[in-house]
Write an enzyme that holds these catalytic residues in place. Structure first.
Site, PDB file in Angstrom:
ATOM      1  N   GLU A 214       0.765  -1.613   0.144  1.00 30.50           N
ATOM      2  CA  GLU A 214      -0.529  -0.291  -0.158  1.00 30.50           C
ATOM      3  C   GLU A 214       0.599   1.698  -0.245  1.00 30.50           C
ATOM      4  OE1 GLU A 214      -0.547  -2.694   1.921  1.00 30.50           O
ATOM      5  OE2 GLU A 214      -2.668  -3.496   1.012  1.00 30.50           O
TER       6      GLU A 214
ATOM      7  N   HIS B  41     -11.787  -5.603   8.434  1.00 32.10           N
ATOM      8  CA  HIS B  41     -12.096  -5.153   6.906  1.00 32.10           C
ATOM      9  C   HIS B  41     -13.582  -4.773   7.044  1.00 32.10           C
ATOM     10  CE1 HIS B  41      -9.037  -7.912   6.733  1.00 32.10           C
ATOM     11  NE2 HIS B  41      -8.922  -8.522   5.321  1.00 32.10           N
TER      12      HIS B  41
END
Ligand SMILES: Cc1ncc(C[n+]2csc(CCOP(=O)(O)OP(=O)(O)O)c2C)c(N)n1
Ligand SMILES: [Mg+2]
Lengths: 328, 313
Positions: free
Chosen positions: A61, A130
């Site tokens: 990321e 999540h």
């Protein structure tokens, strides 16, 4: 003319149309290419644009966001995808210290037209890492713009504005919205940032809905309407810039405000909106400003527990009825 | 090199005199890495720099007047007085900025290289960073991406043996940091970072490789900083002997001796350069002093681009 498409399709159309218009636009992220994105948002784009412009990246990321910034500074218009918004923490330095501040630190010179798409929200039994809605973290970082669309029309129009702009944008897509349907115009259009929209009008209370909670809020509005209570549902659509003028205008009419979001309650976007309303509309308020938001706990895995801590239509209905019965 | 060294010494002096309000991390002793590397680049190539970045900027063509003005927090400085030493940038010169975050600029260089590759341009990017930066995740993610996509980027590690006060051997279980490159599929080259010609040659080769589409190179230039980590650092972590040993390998003196020995320059020419450097710096300091500070309204401007007409949000 208009068509009915899903939220997910709307996002894809915005990307595809902008990529056709402008060779500088490209998409990169984890599994966005061949796989079509873990939520299928970029399905088919790899076939049309190939691996150069729909780039599968390693699971990195920091590199994804940082490389997006570098390419943006060189005149490209990258769209980068953070698969689950929760994973942006891995790229936090790049987002906060590099992307957000590139322009200001350089004395206003650097255009960084970088769009960062993040899938936020609790999709059901995805547990604590999540499911988050971290948009408020970034409201505290000057230099970023934040879009949080709730309908296909808004998603498409706001994403086009993000891609065509000159500043970095965090674009939050609630996972629960991906399959929702809505009307979008056939012709090319873009929706400016900082313009709220009304989803229904009423005078009983202003309910400010952010992103993924819109269907819940509209559900509550329908129930309240059955009981003869007409609320005004306003969606700011972007958190930065925030169209506080429209929110204030609505509150002046209804004299009551509820803010609904899926981010945690403490320090969530509602806290900022409530503060602004208090500063700018207190004399018009007949009752305290209320927030309906996710409890201040990590999102649990068990679906019943998860449901219990997320805002639902009943929470909105009771907030509105409490406000209506409130006496100073 | 002489301009870089004297710029740093002048900046240190002007900081003591009160002209410069902020931190300075001086690169005195490390001039050869900046100059050797940037001389091997073309004007339209780009660099990302570090907290110890004044040398990189000057070597890439940065104007000492605007640099000094920025250090003095003046409105005409490179960043309008809002960036300072840690954020100086000149996009027209391909200087994407110093950086206050260790390893923070490396992914940006990789992204610039990605843009060049996608547009089929012959340009390359070079990321400067210290020995401390190779232990940051940002370095590893960026290096992996660059190796994977064979991006035209050079990873230039200025190994000055210390990250702040901790020696490099206590930060990584490696003698040579260039070894890191192997795991990302590109060559790691170790050079004497105090030999400007060695730096130039290694960077030239890496640049050719990058332009030919063969991907990145990691260059580790072994060097040393003479000053503290920052101005005011008590330097308890290193010995006078160590410092003296490195000063004996001073990059500027070695280059001078080489020029004189080869007959490529006469002592008188070098004297002229030294004089010109002083004049340039006198001018830079005078320029900074004569420049007004930014108006207070400037604090609120430049957060977002032109599409917001200065509206603050
Ligand atoms: C992410 C981050 N961690 C820590 C620091 C504090 N810091 C500034 S410079 C520095 C040392 C960096 O060492 P190195 O990369 O070897 O560069 P050098 O100072 O030796 O030139 C540290 C720890 C920082 N600026 N950023
Ligand atoms: Mg070091």
């Amino acid at each position: 003319m208009s068509r009915i498409i899903t939220f997910s399709q709307a996002i894809r159309e915005a990307m595809v149309e902008e990529m056709r218009r402008n060779p500088d636009v490209f998409l990169m992220g984890e599994d966005v290419g061949l796989f079509g994105g873990v939520f299928g948002v970029s399905a088919g784009m790899f076939d049309e644009f190939g691996p150069e412009r729909v780039r599968d990246t390693p699971i990195s990321e920091t590199a994804i966001v940082g490389a997006g910034l570098g390419a943006a500074l060189m005149g490209m218009r990258p769209i980068v995808e953070i698969m689950f918004a929760d994973f942006v923490t891995v790229a936090m330095d790049q987002v906060v210290n590099q992307v957000a501040k590139a322009r200001y630190m350089s004395g206003g010179k650097a255009d960084a037209p970088l769009t960062i798409r993040l899938a936020n929200g609790a999709p059901g039994a995805a547990a604590s890492q999540h499911s988050q809605s971290p948009e408020a973290w970034f409201m505290n970082i000057p230099g970023l713009k934040i879009a949080i669309p709730a309908t296909p029309r808004d998603a498409k129009g706001l994403l086009k504005t993000a891609i065509r702009g000159v500043d970095p944008v965090l674009f939050f897509e609630h996972k629960g919205l991906y399959n929702t349907l809505g009307e979008v115009p056939d012709e090319d259009y873009a929706i400016p940032f900082g313009q709220a929209t009304y989803h229904c009008h009423g005078s009983a209370a202003t309910v400010i809905a952010l992103g993924g909670v819109l269907p819940t809020v509209m559900n509550a509005a329908a129930h309240l309407a059955d009981a003869g209570i007409e609320i005004e549902v306003v969606d700011p659509r972007t958190l930065v810039p925030l169209d506080i003028e429209t929110l204030v205008q609505s509150v002046k009419k209804t004299h009551r405000a509820v803010i609904v979001h899926e981010a945690h309650r403490r320090g969530g976007p509602g806290a900022e909106i409530a503060a602004l309303l208090a500063e700018q509309a207190l004399p018009y308020l007949d009752a305290p400003i209320l927030r309906v938001a996710t409890a201040n706990v990590p999102i649990p895995y068990n679906p019943d527990l998860e449901h219990a801590i997320l805002p639902d239509a009943n929470d909105v209905i009771s907030a509105v009825t409490n406000l209506i019965s409130y006496r100073l | 090199m002489a301009l870089i060294r004297e710029f740093e010494l002048r900046a240190i002096r002007e900081r003591r005199n009160g002209l410069i309000p902020g931190f300075i991390h001086a690169c005195v002793g490390q001039e050869a890495t900046a100059v050797g590397a940037c001389t091997a680049l073309r004007p339209d190539d780009v660099i990302t720099s570090t907290h110890r970045g004044h040398g990189h900027l000057i070597a890439k063509g940065g104007d000492p007047r605007y640099m000094m003005a920025e250090l003095a927090a003046r409105g005409v400085g490179y960043c309008g007085g809002k960036g300072g030493s840690l954020h100086m940038a000149d996009f027209n010169l391909g200087i994407l900025g110093a950086n206050g975050i260790v390893a923070g600029g490396i992914p940006m260089a990789v992204g610039a290289a990605l843009a060049f590759q996608m547009r089929n341009e012959q340009r390359i990017a070079l990321a400067f960073f210290g020995d401390g930066a190779v232990n940051e995740g940002a370095f590893h993610e960026a290096a992996n991406l660059a190796g994977l996509w064979k991006l035209p980027v050079i990873f230039f590690c200025e190994n000055n043996l210390y990250g702040e006060g901790t020696p490099q051997h206590r930060q990584a279980p490696l003698r040579d940091l260039a070894q890191r490159a192997a795991s990302y599929g590109f060559p790691g080259v170790i050079i004497d970072g105090n030999d400007v010609m060695a730096v130039y040659e290694a960077t030239t080769q890496a640049a050719e490789r990058a332009r030919a589409g063969e991907g990145p190179t990691f260059i580790e230039g072994k060097t040393y900083r003479y000053r503290g980590h920052y101005e005011g650092d008590p330097m308890v972590y290193r010995s006078q002997e160590e410092l003296a040993a490195w000063k004996a390998r001073d990059p500027i003196r070695r280059w001078r001796e080489r020029l004189l020995a080869s007959g490529d320059a006469q002592a008188s020419e070098l004297e002229i350069i030294d004089k010109e450097v002083q004049e340039q710096l006198d001018e830079a300091v005078a320029f900074a002093k004569a420049s007004p500070p930014p108006p207070l309204e400037a604090a609120l401007a430049g957060v977002y681009g032109h599409d917001h007409d200065g509206r603050i949000f």
